[in-house]
Design a protein around this motif. Structure first.
Motif, short mmCIF file in Angstrom:
data_model
loop_
_atom_site.label_atom_id
_atom_site.label_comp_id
_atom_site.label_asym_id
_atom_site.label_seq_id
_atom_site.Cartn_x
_atom_site.Cartn_y
_atom_site.Cartn_z
N ALA A 61 42.98 23.81 -4.41
CA ALA A 61 42.38 22.61 -5.00
C ALA A 61 41.01 22.34 -4.43
O ALA A 61 40.06 22.01 -5.16
CB ALA A 61 43.30 21.41 -4.79
N LEU A 62 40.86 22.50 -3.12
CA LEU A 62 39.56 22.26 -2.48
C LEU A 62 38.56 23.34 -2.88
O LEU A 62 37.37 23.05 -3.09
CB LEU A 62 39.72 22.19 -0.97
N ALA A 63 39.02 24.57 -2.98
CA ALA A 63 38.13 25.65 -3.40
C ALA A 63 37.64 25.43 -4.82
O ALA A 63 36.52 25.84 -5.18
CB ALA A 63 38.85 26.99 -3.29
N ASP A 106 35.00 12.66 -8.63
CA ASP A 106 35.51 13.69 -7.72
C ASP A 106 37.04 13.65 -7.66
O ASP A 106 37.66 12.58 -7.78
CB ASP A 106 34.96 13.46 -6.30
N ARG A 107 37.62 14.80 -7.42
CA ARG A 107 39.07 14.89 -7.35
C ARG A 107 39.56 14.68 -5.91
O ARG A 107 38.93 15.14 -4.96
CB ARG A 107 39.55 16.24 -7.88
N VAL A 108 40.68 13.98 -5.81
CA VAL A 108 41.30 13.66 -4.51
C VAL A 108 42.74 14.16 -4.54
O VAL A 108 43.52 13.79 -5.42
CB VAL A 108 41.27 12.14 -4.25
N VAL A 109 43.09 14.99 -3.58
CA VAL A 109 44.42 15.59 -3.52
C VAL A 109 45.42 14.59 -2.96
O VAL A 109 45.19 13.96 -1.92
CB VAL A 109 44.40 16.85 -2.64
N ALA A 147 37.91 19.91 -5.37
CA ALA A 147 38.41 18.64 -4.86
C ALA A 147 37.72 18.32 -3.53
O ALA A 147 37.41 19.22 -2.76
CB ALA A 147 39.92 18.68 -4.67
N ARG A 148 37.48 17.04 -3.27
CA ARG A 148 36.65 16.66 -2.13
C ARG A 148 37.40 16.01 -0.99
O ARG A 148 36.89 15.92 0.14
CB ARG A 148 35.53 15.68 -2.59
N VAL A 149 38.58 15.49 -1.25
CA VAL A 149 39.32 14.72 -0.24
C VAL A 149 40.80 15.05 -0.35
O VAL A 149 41.31 15.26 -1.46
CB VAL A 149 39.11 13.20 -0.42
#
Length: 386
Positions: free
Chosen positions: A155-157, A110-113, A160-162
């Protein structure tokens, strides 16, 4: 009421310390890089640790060393923030807390910003937790650093999850506005994401700026957020190892409560004892004196740079003792701290370590005597005349 500034220890005494700041470089180098300060400990901390040594009180950390209730009282007193003790759990340090929370709320890959320029360990803790870093840089408008809310939403759309938040922000010293934090929370909730907020620099917010705890920014923030904090930056306790993971909803509290017991076992006993003393009202006067010193130094740095390093760009930070300085106009390359270390014998933190946005920048630790800061900038200034 005026506050008497805190006096730093003499350099010859500081050089007897065995910590990273004073053991990384030779004695001809002035170290203004890593986040350690040069002041005596708050007396309540010294007394508590001395008593522990006298007793041989060096065993395992108990289930309740008092740090939760001490922090709850401190947060209410200093920030006007009401924290429920049952929603506070300790661990070794802030980045360990961040890593374990992120590990618990993402799936591998998962991607984290992150929001560069930002504290370098952010880039390491995300992959350690099984995630992938997604960079959404801060924006810089009219001399203010701000979260790029549109970029974070994109990014969340996109999956990205966090969002890994730095509040106050390191290295810029920005205190994010309540409105910005509330908007971030709404974006995260809309996309089913979480926010993990590193709030270690919060006690060092300078008036008239105000620190807004992320979890107190809005009802949505309480639902989606985790905060991780410690007394270690304000009170110079990094080597003692105690941080706090704080939540504000049943769902997020369940995540932290479900972390392995070993996460809490990593809390250092001396860190917990020192943290209790730091958060006690007896240490408030010391903290206020430290803030007075840092307020003087953050303004002094502006004057020193104008006098000795024309071309440097620096905005006085809202919080902390770390100054973010742009030296791009000097032509010293992407990492000017290398030249400054080699030729001026001043150790600063390397700007590129904070992300691509750090090219041409340095981070300067102003948690020192004004005379030390003055000498450091004067040394840097001599490079312009060579």
């Amino acid at each position: 009421m005026s506050v008497t500034p805190l006096q730093a220890l003499p350099v010859d005494q500081l050089r007897q310390r065995s910590s990273t700041k004073w053991r990384t470089y030779p004695e001809d180098v002035l170290p203004l890089f890593v986040a350690e300060t040069d002041f005596p400990l708050a007396p309540a901390i010294t007394q508590r640790l001395e008593r522990a040594v006298e007793l041989g009180d060096t065993g395992y950390t108990p289930p309740d060393p008092g740090i939760r209730s001490a922090f709850v009282a401190f947060a209410r007193r200093r920030f006007g923030w009401d924290v429920e003790p049952r929603r506070v759990r300790s661990t070794c340090d802030v980045m360990m807390g961040v890593t374990e929370i992120v590990r618990a709320i993402i799936e591998p890959g998962d991607r984290v910003v992150v929001t560069p320029p930002v504290y370098p360990p952010f880039y390491d803790c995300v992959p350690e937790a099984g995630g992938v870093v997604e960079r959404v840089p801060l924006t810089h408008v009219d001399g203010r650093w701000e979260l790029d809310l549109a970029g974070i939403e994109a990014a969340l759309a996109d999956g990205a999850r966090v969002v890994l938040l730095c509040n106050p922000h390191n290295p810029t010293g920005t205190t994010h506005a309540q409105e910005s934090l509330a908007a971030l929370a709404e974006i995260a909730e809309r996309h089913g994401a979480r926010v993990v907020s590193d709030e270690i620099h919060a006690p060092l917010t300078h008036a008239p700026a105000e620190f807004t705890p992320f979890l107190a920014a809005s009802d949505a923030a309480a639902r989606v957020g985790f905060a991780v904090t410690s007394a270690s930056k304000a009170f110079n306790l990094a080597g003692l190892k105690c941080a706090l993971m704080v939540t504000a909803s049943d769902a997020t509290t369940a995540v932290v409560d479900a972390l392995p017991d070993e996460v809490e076992w990593r809390t250092g006993l001396f860190g917990a004892l020192a943290g209790v003393a730091a958060f006690d009202p007896a240490s408030d006067a010391w903290l206020d004196a430290l803030l007075a010193t840092l307020d003087h130094n953050r303004r002094l740095l502006a004057d020193l740079l104008a006098a000795h390093v024309p071309g440097a760009r620096y905005e006085i930070p809202d919080a902390g003792y770390l100054a973010w300085v742009d030296l791009s106009e000097l032509g010293w390359g992407a990492n000017p701290a290398v030249k400054i270390l080699r030729d001026a014998k001043v150790a600063l933190h390397f700007g590129p370590k904070f992300g691509a946005e750090g090219a041409g920048h340095v981070r300067i630790n102003i948690g020192c005597a004004p005379e030390v800061l003055t000498e450091a900038v004067q040394r840097i200034g001599t490079l312009l005349a060579r």
